[in-house]
Design a protein around this motif. Structure first.
Motif, PDB file in Angstrom:
ATOM      1  N   PHE A 197       8.022   7.701   0.288  1.00 30.54           N
ATOM      2  CA  PHE A 197       6.609   7.194   0.382  1.00 30.54           C
ATOM      3  C   PHE A 197       6.138   7.269   2.034  1.00 30.54           C
ATOM      4  CE2 PHE A 197       5.099   2.970   1.962  1.00 30.54           C
ATOM      5  CZ  PHE A 197       4.225   2.395   1.524  1.00 30.54           C
ATOM      6  N   ASP A 198       7.351   7.395   3.305  1.00 30.67           N
ATOM      7  CA  ASP A 198       7.011   7.299   4.742  1.00 30.67           C
ATOM      8  C   ASP A 198       6.723   8.906   5.298  1.00 30.67           C
ATOM      9  OD1 ASP A 198       7.188   4.387   5.233  1.00 30.67           O
ATOM     10  OD2 ASP A 198       9.455   4.748   5.805  1.00 30.67           O
ATOM     11  N   LYS A 199       6.865   9.678   3.977  1.00 25.28           N
ATOM     12  CA  LYS A 199       6.465  11.500   4.574  1.00 25.28           C
ATOM     13  C   LYS A 199       4.801  11.405   4.548  1.00 25.28           C
ATOM     14  CE  LYS A 199       7.010  15.723   1.936  1.00 25.28           C
ATOM     15  NZ  LYS A 199       5.320  16.321   3.018  1.00 25.28           N
ATOM     16  N   ASP A 200       5.056  12.367   6.257  1.00 16.29           N
ATOM     17  CA  ASP A 200       4.076  11.861   6.722  1.00 16.29           C
ATOM     18  C   ASP A 200       3.644  11.071   7.546  1.00 16.29           C
ATOM     19  OD1 ASP A 200       4.529  14.888   5.792  1.00 16.29           O
ATOM     20  OD2 ASP A 200       2.405  14.751   4.432  1.00 16.29           O
TER      21      ASP A 200
ATOM     22  N   GLN B 248      12.046  -1.168   8.851  1.00 17.72           N
ATOM     23  CA  GLN B 248      12.641  -0.969   7.625  1.00 17.72           C
ATOM     24  C   GLN B 248      14.182  -0.832   7.171  1.00 17.72           C
ATOM     25  OE1 GLN B 248       9.152   2.304   7.984  1.00 17.72           O
ATOM     26  NE2 GLN B 248       9.095   2.196   5.220  1.00 17.72           N
ATOM     27  N   LYS B 249      14.907  -1.257   7.732  1.00 15.53           N
ATOM     28  CA  LYS B 249      16.370  -1.316   7.557  1.00 15.53           C
ATOM     29  C   LYS B 249      16.290  -0.065   7.474  1.00 15.53           C
ATOM     30  CE  LYS B 249      15.723  -5.463   8.205  1.00 15.53           C
ATOM     31  NZ  LYS B 249      15.060  -5.851   9.611  1.00 15.53           N
ATOM     32  N   LYS B 250      16.224   0.794   8.017  1.00 15.95           N
ATOM     33  CA  LYS B 250      16.663   2.956   7.258  1.00 15.95           C
ATOM     34  C   LYS B 250      16.166   3.410   8.891  1.00 15.95           C
ATOM     35  CE  LYS B 250      12.472   3.941   5.385  1.00 15.95           C
ATOM     36  NZ  LYS B 250      12.227   5.236   6.761  1.00 15.95           N
ATOM     37  N   THR B 251      16.864   4.089   9.287  1.00 20.36           N
ATOM     38  CA  THR B 251      16.942   5.338   9.718  1.00 20.36           C
ATOM     39  C   THR B 251      17.120   7.198   9.584  1.00 20.36           C
ATOM     40  OG1 THR B 251      16.527   6.103  12.594  1.00 20.36           O
ATOM     41  CG2 THR B 251      18.691   5.484  11.752  1.00 20.36           C
ATOM     42  N   GLU B 252      17.019   8.055   9.651  1.00 14.20           N
ATOM     43  CA  GLU B 252      17.127   9.000   9.937  1.00 14.20           C
ATOM     44  C   GLU B 252      18.668   9.444  10.642  1.00 14.20           C
ATOM     45  OE1 GLU B 252      14.965  12.536  10.791  1.00 14.20           O
ATOM     46  OE2 GLU B 252      12.764  11.331   9.972  1.00 14.20           O
ATOM     47  N   ARG B 253      19.278  10.644  10.331  1.00 14.52           N
ATOM     48  CA  ARG B 253      20.349  10.398  10.170  1.00 14.52           C
ATOM     49  C   ARG B 253      21.074  10.855  11.731  1.00 14.52           C
ATOM     50  NH1 ARG B 253      25.635  12.509   6.320  1.00 14.52           N
ATOM     51  NH2 ARG B 253      27.488  12.044   8.075  1.00 14.52           N
TER      52      ARG B 253
ATOM     53  N   LYS C 152      18.486  12.045   0.511  1.00 14.55           N
ATOM     54  CA  LYS C 152      18.200  13.547   1.485  1.00 14.55           C
ATOM     55  C   LYS C 152      16.964  14.233   0.786  1.00 14.55           C
ATOM     56  CE  LYS C 152      23.417  14.336   0.259  1.00 14.55           C
ATOM     57  NZ  LYS C 152      24.158  15.550  -0.469  1.00 14.55           N
ATOM     58  N   LYS C 153      15.542  13.435   0.433  1.00 18.35           N
ATOM     59  CA  LYS C 153      14.520  13.475   0.201  1.00 18.35           C
ATOM     60  C   LYS C 153      13.899  14.105   1.797  1.00 18.35           C
ATOM     61  CE  LYS C 153      13.794  12.535  -3.578  1.00 18.35           C
ATOM     62  NZ  LYS C 153      12.953  13.644  -4.777  1.00 18.35           N
ATOM     63  N   CYS C 154      13.175  14.971   1.509  1.00 20.95           N
ATOM     64  CA  CYS C 154      11.657  14.895   2.805  1.00 20.95           C
ATOM     65  C   CYS C 154      12.793  15.782   3.574  1.00 20.95           C
ATOM     66  CB  CYS C 154      11.353  14.278   3.676  1.00 20.95           C
ATOM     67  SG  CYS C 154      10.166  13.577   2.482  1.00 20.95           S
ATOM     68  N   ASP C 155      13.430  16.865   3.190  1.00 16.02           N
ATOM     69  CA  ASP C 155      13.996  18.267   4.080  1.00 16.02           C
ATOM     70  C   ASP C 155      15.356  17.178   5.516  1.00 16.02           C
ATOM     71  OD1 ASP C 155      13.103  19.893   2.386  1.00 16.02           O
ATOM     72  OD2 ASP C 155      11.630  19.794   3.466  1.00 16.02           O
ATOM     73  N   THR C 156      15.774  16.031   5.786  1.00 15.72           N
ATOM     74  CA  THR C 156      16.121  15.693   5.929  1.00 15.72           C
ATOM     75  C   THR C 156      17.294  14.357   5.002  1.00 15.72           C
ATOM     76  OG1 THR C 156      16.727  14.013   7.854  1.00 15.72           O
ATOM     77  CG2 THR C 156      15.111  13.507   6.038  1.00 15.72           C
TER      78      THR C 156
ATOM     79  N   ILE D 186       0.577  -3.179   7.828  1.00 15.36           N
ATOM     80  CA  ILE D 186      -0.724  -1.918   8.565  1.00 15.36           C
ATOM     81  C   ILE D 186      -0.243  -0.697   8.538  1.00 15.36           C
ATOM     82  CG2 ILE D 186      -1.044  -1.133  10.777  1.00 15.36           C
ATOM     83  CD1 ILE D 186      -2.060  -3.579  10.620  1.00 15.36           C
ATOM     84  N   ARG D 187       0.948  -0.261   7.997  1.00  9.58           N
ATOM     85  CA  ARG D 187       1.589   1.488   7.835  1.00  9.58           C
ATOM     86  C   ARG D 187       2.328   0.931   6.665  1.00  9.58           C
ATOM     87  NH1 ARG D 187       7.241   2.124  10.771  1.00  9.58           N
ATOM     88  NH2 ARG D 187       7.147   2.052  13.176  1.00  9.58           N
ATOM     89  N   GLU D 188       1.733   0.518   5.308  1.00 10.48           N
ATOM     90  CA  GLU D 188       1.494   0.179   4.329  1.00 10.48           C
ATOM     91  C   GLU D 188      -0.315   0.973   4.279  1.00 10.48           C
ATOM     92  OE1 GLU D 188       2.977  -2.680   1.905  1.00 10.48           O
ATOM     93  OE2 GLU D 188       4.787  -2.401   2.505  1.00 10.48           O
ATOM     94  N   LYS D 189      -0.716   0.228   4.917  1.00  2.00           N
ATOM     95  CA  LYS D 189      -2.749   0.417   4.449  1.00  2.00           C
ATOM     96  C   LYS D 189      -2.460   1.800   4.874  1.00  2.00           C
ATOM     97  CE  LYS D 189      -4.026  -4.487   5.250  1.00  2.00           C
ATOM     98  NZ  LYS D 189      -5.091  -4.894   5.933  1.00  2.00           N
ATOM     99  N   PHE D 190      -1.990   2.572   6.091  1.00  2.00           N
ATOM    100  CA  PHE D 190      -2.145   4.034   6.730  1.00  2.00           C
ATOM    101  C   PHE D 190      -1.820   4.851   4.981  1.00  2.00           C
ATOM    102  CE2 PHE D 190      -2.645   3.270  11.022  1.00  2.00           C
ATOM    103  CZ  PHE D 190      -4.008   4.002  11.189  1.00  2.00           C
TER     104      PHE D 190
END
Length: 421
Positions: free
Chosen positions: A50-53, A295-300, A331-335, A360-364
């Motif tokens: 969902f957050d891709k790009d 969002q209770k997540k982050t890239e490793r 392991k989605k989105c090459d990360t 706001i991010r969801e609207k974007f």
């Protein structure tokens, strides 16, 4: 679908804390070699997809909106490419052109007389960005609290600016936080030069009231008094349907949950890093860190350089693999993205964890998908070009040609208006 194992009941946890048999003795003095398999979770993978790009597009919107004339040539935007997280082989201009619902393209002449792309924002994108700034202003106190707690997790109350930049999106910090947010709170933060000569930020004030982890706070609210007194707090754990936890692993997990919980806000230099007690402290640190993010997540990779500031042992990230019931690695989105399982119900962030900025991010994200879909249908291909003479601020008063696509903007504006009706 997730199966939840609740090892937080008073009777169970208290009994296991007092047990001196089986794994208990071994865990207090050595790290038990237990490996749990990784199982794909499609619903949590969707959270990452969902957050891709979105991060890159939102950052570009901020940069363009902050420019004096609210438009920037491509060579200015390329300077910020390192903060966008785009694939190396993807041209920035190609990425921007994917989303005509957000960006309008024109052209300017550079100093050599060559036409180069120049990008501005659609009216809808500009209005949404202004709404985002308003939400940020209303939630200054929340952002300040979460940032202070992040620094209080560190050994010296300081972090390199590079590390903060990597976590900026996850914490909801403004892109230009160094110039806007931090100067408003110089009573609590100061820019410093770190021992390794890197530029850093230091938190000046320790606050005991803030030094309470989310796990302790939740346990207190649930009145788990015996667990609080014994110090054997357990993490909420859940597995994807079909995980198939073996009996031996189940026994180890119950014993591990019964080990003493060490607050991530206290000094742990006395802990032997080769023990499961130390590993539970590492898990506690990342459990708290992820709770501080929007969002209770982050890239490793964002936490890969936090070992020294957070006083973590070597190979600390293996805790993610050893505890797939607490953390999910997508392991989605090459990360690789680390997600806190307990914060999600399926693929939806629980309501109590939702931050106003996420709306706001969801609207974007909706605008990105809408524009990408319309572009794939060819709805932006037929457009009339208008050429005007206008001063180019990059050329110190000389004139240059600018083109802009009227139909692209009119199409998207009329579409939004029809939807609102």
């Amino acid at each position: 679908m997730i199966r939840w194992f609740l090892f937080t009941k008073v009777g169970t946890s208290n009994f296991l804390c007092k047990s001196q048999f089986g794994f208990s003795y071994q865990q207090k003095f050595s790290l038990v070699n237990v490996k749990l398999k990784w199982v794909k979770d499609a619903t949590l993978d969707d959270v990452v997809t969902f957050d891709k790009d979105l991060k890159a597009a939102s950052t570009l919107v901020t940069l363009i909106s902050s420019s004096p004339q609210r438009k920037l040539p491509i060579y200015h935007l390329v300077c910020h490419r390192g903060q966008l997280g785009l694939p190396i082989d993807l041209k920035l201009s190609t990425f921007i052109r994917r989303y005509p619902s957000i960006f309008l393209e024109s052209h300017v002449l550079d100093t050599g007389g060559t036409r180069v792309p120049c990008f501005s924002l659609t009216r809808e994108a500009q209005e949404l960005h202004e709404e985002e700034l308003h939400v940020l202003e209303l939630n200054q106190s929340d952002l300040l609290t979460r940032l202070r707690k992040l620094f209080m997790l560190t050994r010296n109350l300081s972090l390199p600016l590079q590390t903060i930049d990597q976590l900026r999106w996850d914490f909801g910090l403004p892109y230009d936080y160094r110039l806007t947010f931090i100067p408003r709170h110089l009573d609590m933060f100061s820019f410093v030069k770190l021992p390794d000569k890197r530029d850093g930020l230091k938190h000046k004030i320790w606050d005991d009231e803030l030094a309470v982890s989310e796990l302790v706070r939740n346990s207190a609210s649930q009145q788990i008094e015996e667990d609080m007194k014994s110090g054997c707090l357990a993490f909420p754990i859940g597995f994807t349907r079909g995980f198939g936890l073996k009996r031996k692993c189940m026994e180890w997990l119950k014993e591990w949950q019964s080990l003493p919980y060490t607050s991530p806000y206290i000094d742990t230099s006395h802990l032997d890093p080769r023990t499961d007690v130390s590993e539970k402290r590492v898990v506690g640190v990342f459990h708290e860190l992820l709770h501080l993010t929007l969002q209770k997540k982050t890239e490793r990779k964002n936490v890969s350089n936090l070992r020294k500031p957070l006083a973590l042992p070597q190979k600390f990230t293996r805790a993610f693999e050893r505890h797939p019931g607490i953390f999910y690695i997508s392991k989605k989105c090459d990360t690789q993205t680390v997600i806190l399982r307990e914060a999600y119900d399926g693929g939806k962030l629980l309501h109590r964890h939702r931050h106003p900025l996420l709306e706001i991010r969801e609207k974007f994200a909706g605008m990105l998908r809408e524009g990408l879909l319309d572009r794939s249908k060819g709805l932006y291909k037929k457009s009339r070009r208008v050429v005007v003479e206008e001063d180019d601020p990059t050329k110190h008063g000389s004139s240059s040609e600018l083109e802009f696509d009227i139909d692209t903007h009119e199409h998207y504006s009329s579409k939004l208006n029809n939807q609102s009706c």
